[in-house]
Scaffold this active site. Structure first.
Site, short mmCIF file in Angstrom:
data_model
loop_
_atom_site.label_atom_id
_atom_site.label_comp_id
_atom_site.label_asym_id
_atom_site.label_seq_id
_atom_site.Cartn_x
_atom_site.Cartn_y
_atom_site.Cartn_z
N HIS A 220 30.67 39.65 52.20
CA HIS A 220 32.07 39.99 52.44
C HIS A 220 32.51 39.73 53.88
O HIS A 220 33.60 39.21 54.08
CB HIS A 220 32.38 41.43 52.05
CG HIS A 220 33.86 41.65 51.90
ND1 HIS A 220 34.55 41.34 50.76
CD2 HIS A 220 34.79 42.07 52.79
CE1 HIS A 220 35.83 41.58 50.93
NE2 HIS A 220 36.00 42.04 52.16
N TYR A 224 35.76 37.17 56.66
CA TYR A 224 36.44 37.30 57.95
C TYR A 224 35.98 36.23 58.93
O TYR A 224 36.73 35.87 59.84
CB TYR A 224 36.24 38.71 58.50
CG TYR A 224 36.68 39.75 57.49
CD1 TYR A 224 38.00 39.80 57.07
CD2 TYR A 224 35.76 40.60 56.88
CE1 TYR A 224 38.41 40.70 56.10
CE2 TYR A 224 36.15 41.51 55.92
CZ TYR A 224 37.48 41.55 55.52
OH TYR A 224 37.88 42.42 54.56
N PHE A 372 39.78 34.88 44.84
CA PHE A 372 39.02 34.16 45.84
C PHE A 372 39.73 32.87 46.26
O PHE A 372 39.75 32.50 47.43
CB PHE A 372 37.63 33.86 45.27
CG PHE A 372 36.64 33.35 46.27
CD1 PHE A 372 36.07 34.21 47.19
CD2 PHE A 372 36.27 32.02 46.28
CE1 PHE A 372 35.14 33.75 48.12
CE2 PHE A 372 35.35 31.55 47.20
CZ PHE A 372 34.78 32.42 48.12
N ARG A 434 34.22 35.27 34.24
CA ARG A 434 34.14 34.16 35.18
C ARG A 434 32.80 33.44 34.97
O ARG A 434 31.89 33.98 34.34
CB ARG A 434 34.24 34.66 36.62
CG ARG A 434 33.06 35.52 37.04
CD ARG A 434 33.22 36.21 38.38
NE ARG A 434 33.30 35.29 39.49
CZ ARG A 434 32.89 35.57 40.74
NH1 ARG A 434 32.35 36.75 41.00
NH2 ARG A 434 33.01 34.70 41.70
#
Length: 545
Positions: A220, A224, A372, A434
């Protein structure tokens, strides 16, 4: 190296990084359109489970790891060279670049050979060939060398400029460097401590939950690492090319520091359905995940305020009259404007993913791939693609070729992503999983309701691929045949509060790193200790293809 970057260019290292990034993007785009067509159950020659899952792995690794890492390295080198007036240890930068290229080549061969179909997340018990993990390790080590060059360049500048505030673009890139180092510590523990020994046969079994936990320590905050360089472009370049001023220098630095503090201790919100991690710790990571939404809200306010300043300086009046005065014929600006709009939608989806009850409704459904692709697939990727139209004339001294194609490309990307991501969000809410090769579930009655939307998704994938081709044509044409010009200067935005220097505390990166490490220890130490001490049975490796 001269085959990649002309020997007369002062930006040879930067151009080389961008060239590898764009090459990875091109190959990843081919893999993406193959997936979109196959997933819609169209009768195409390459439609097979083996090719589909191989392409999922290749697309994820090439786009999410290789394209982003090399592009961000190139941006970092450029911002250090232009804002600090130096690039300390440039030869080390070349070593990092070469090591990253070697690692990328090894990993790509492992994927395309069919021996390492482990998807982007490479979760055990799916096992790749050892070369896949070794190549990925070399890529990360190359990026660590880049981190060292960035830090060394800043420290050399700081020794000469004392208490002077770090240039804002470099402040953001240093935050990116710190987040990357903190995040890849978890990846290194997983790959070096678990995956490589397991794939080499040194140990027979592996603990999938421990491996997943270490992966999401990295997975995760990786978001960033992608996002902050895009923010640096939004904050420090977009106000300049629109003819405006940055709304607030101080507020921007606060945003970057908050990202340093809270980017890493958030991984358990990806593991809400995993056993072995208590609900209390999952709740803690829910809170920290929501805390990291705040700097993105501040970014939305600050960047939009900066754009309003630009529009009003260009003659816009009334409540929204300033919007029409912005440079809508500049492909870089259009790319960022559409990227911001997409990220606003993707951000709200992220808040749903982080909520325990709502996450259970969308976990492992097509909703996740839709989310995403709105975030990294549009907010980051479209910002990076658009920045190439700004970068190329400055790095190569060549005018942008086919400017109308360059302007059409981000609109096509946005349209394709609406079709692809929008349909994925809806089918995810309808229960479509998915990463499933056949969306029809081989004629299952419940899956018939998805067919129209999966066809829209395939159309969106084709539109995205056309947009990718336009991007590659403009970039390749500019580098190869663009008209020679005097290279424009790399300039950064002047803040509205320029007369008041930011507090020196925002440059105390050692302090913020210390607090960030403490938060990581608090968030991960005891849960990992529990995983290590509970009774575990492990799993042997599994290779479906």
């Amino acid at each position: 190296m001269s085959a990649i970057a002309r020997p007369d260019s002062p930006y040879r290292l930067e151009i080389s990084c961008f060239a590898v990034a764009i090459g990875a993007f091109g190959l990843g785009a081919v893999m993406a359109v193959m997936q979109a067509l196959a997933r819609a159950d169209l009768d195409v020659a390459f439609a097979s489970a083996k090719v589909y899952y191989l392409s999922v792995t290749a697309h994820g690794v090439l786009m999410a790891l290789v394209f982003t890492t090399f592009f961000i390295m190139g941006l970092g080198f450029l911002f250090a060279r232009t804002s600090l007036g130096r690039l300390a240890g440039e030869s080390w930068g070349w070593y990092g670049f070469i090591l990253g290229c070697v690692g990328t080549a090894i990993t790509t061969v492992a994927i395309l050979s069919g021996s390492s179909t482990v998807l982007y997340t490479f979760y055990p018990p799916l096992m790749a060939h050892p070369s896949f993990y070794i190549g990925a390790t070399l890529l990360v080590i190359g990026s660590w060398i880049w981190c060292g060059v960035m830090i060394a360049s800043w420290r050399a500048w700081k020794r000469e400029h004392g208490s002077e505030p770090t240039p804002l673009c470099m402040h953001g890139m240093l935050a990116t460097v710190i987040i990357w180092i903190l995040a890849t510590a978890g990846l290194a523990a997983e790959v070096l401590g678990l995956l490589i020994p397991w794939s080499l046969g040194w140990v027979e079994r592996i603990d999938p939950i421990l491996a997943r936990t270490l992966f999401w320590w990295f997975g995760h905050p990786l978001t960033y690492f992608w996002l902050l360089p895009a923010y640096v472009l939004w904050y420090t370049v977009i106000p300049e090319i629109t003819g405006g001023r940055l709304f607030s220098d101080k507020l921007t630095r606060v945003v970057f520091v908050i990202f340093i503090l809270f980017s890493t201790p958030v991984g358990f919100h990806h593991q809400f359905t995993d056993p072995g991690i208590s609900s209390g710790w999952k709740l803690v990571h829910t809170f920290t995940t929501y805390s990291i939404l705040f700097p993105s809200f501040v970014t939305a306010f600050t960047v939009i305020a900066s754009l309003e300043i630009a529009g009003r300086l260009r003659g816009g009046d009334g409540l929204f009259g300033w919007l029409g005065k912005l440079p809508w014929r500049d492909p870089f600006f259009v790319s960022v404007a559409l990227a911001m709009l997409s990220f606003a939608v993707g951000g709200f989806g992220g808040a749903i993913n982080a909520a325990y009850a709502m996450n259970t409704a969308v976990h492992n459904t097509a909703w996740i791939q839709g989310h995403f692709h709105l975030t990294v697939g549009t907010a980051v990727t479209l910002s990076f693609m658009g920045s190439c139209y700004w970068l190329l004339p400055r790095l190569t001294g060549r005018a942008l070729v086919a400017p109308k194609l360059a302007l059409a490309q981000p609109y096509l990307w946005f349209l394709g992503m609406i079709l692809f991501s929008g349909s994925s969000h809806i089918t995810g809410l309808m229960g479509q999983p998915r990463r499933v090769f056949s969306s029809s579930f081989f004629g299952d009655e419940a899956a018939q309701s998805w067919q129209f939307l999966t066809s829209l998704s395939a159309i969106g994938g084709v539109v995205l691929f056309v947009s990718s081709l336009l991007f590659l044509m403009v970039v390749g044409g500019t580098y190869g045949w663009g008209k020679r010009i005097d290279a424009p200067e790399v300039r950064f935005a002047v803040p509205l509060d320029d007369d008041s220097a930011p507090a020196p505390v925002w440059d105390r990166f050692g302090l913020w790193v210390g607090i960030a490490v403490l938060l990581i220890v608090l968030a991960y130490a005891y849960p990992i200790y529990e995983l290590l001490t509970m009774e575990r049975f492990g799993s042997p490796g599994f290779k479906p293809f």
